[in-house]
Write an enzyme that holds these catalytic residues in place. Structure first.
Site, PDB file in Angstrom:
ATOM      1  N   ARG A  23     -12.915  -9.307 -33.345  1.00 37.41           N
ATOM      2  CA  ARG A  23     -13.656 -10.534 -33.655  1.00 37.41           C
ATOM      3  C   ARG A  23     -15.055 -10.506 -33.045  1.00 37.41           C
ATOM      4  O   ARG A  23     -16.026 -10.888 -33.690  1.00 37.41           O
ATOM      5  CB  ARG A  23     -12.891 -11.769 -33.173  1.00 37.41           C
ATOM      6  CG  ARG A  23     -11.614 -12.036 -33.977  1.00 37.41           C
ATOM      7  CD  ARG A  23     -10.831 -13.187 -33.437  1.00 37.41           C
ATOM      8  NE  ARG A  23     -10.490 -12.926 -32.039  1.00 37.41           N
ATOM      9  CZ  ARG A  23     -10.023 -13.834 -31.190  1.00 37.41           C
ATOM     10  NH1 ARG A  23      -9.832 -15.068 -31.578  1.00 37.41           N
ATOM     11  NH2 ARG A  23      -9.727 -13.514 -29.955  1.00 37.41           N
ATOM     12  N   ASN A  41      -8.245 -14.522 -35.646  1.00 36.84           N
ATOM     13  CA  ASN A  41      -6.986 -13.800 -35.738  1.00 36.84           C
ATOM     14  C   ASN A  41      -6.010 -14.647 -36.544  1.00 36.84           C
ATOM     15  O   ASN A  41      -6.080 -15.869 -36.521  1.00 36.84           O
ATOM     16  CB  ASN A  41      -6.384 -13.578 -34.348  1.00 36.84           C
ATOM     17  CG  ASN A  41      -7.108 -12.488 -33.571  1.00 36.84           C
ATOM     18  OD1 ASN A  41      -7.792 -11.646 -34.131  1.00 36.84           O
ATOM     19  ND2 ASN A  41      -6.964 -12.498 -32.262  1.00 36.84           N
TER      20      ASN A  41
END
Length: 98
Positions: A23, A41
């Site tokens: 990320r 996620n």
């Protein structure tokens, strides 16, 4: 910005993409390309999000998501859907959603 079309695109990346700073790297790459959107996620072990920006930069980011990712990630595949032309950007930055 150039007079290039602005596009919005949803993505999901499969493989070893959680717990490997995916990320954070996605956010950094998106900002570097001048894109806005988000990344998070999922409960199923993938990473998903949305990209918005000039068509050519979104295309560059798609390639990055398919083949590069974070140094420790292993991408098995990336899926892209809901691609559409937008009149204006719906996000102000590129954020990591918890």
């Amino acid at each position: 910005m150039s007079n290039e079309d602005l596009v919005s695109l949803d993505y999901e990346v499969f493989g070893r993409v959680q717990g490997v700073f995916f990320r954070k790297y996605t956010q950094a790459e998106g900002k570097k390309l001048g894109l806005v959107g988000w990344v998070q996620n999922t409960d199923s072990g993938t990473v998903q999000g949305q990209l918005q920006g000039p068509r050519s930069k979104v295309k560059e980011m798609q390639e990055w998501l398919k083949s590069t990712g974070s140094p420790k990630s292993r991408i098995s595949k990336a899926e892209f859907k809901n691609k559409k032309t937008v009149q204006s950007l719906e996000h102000s930055s590129f954020s990591i959603v918890k």
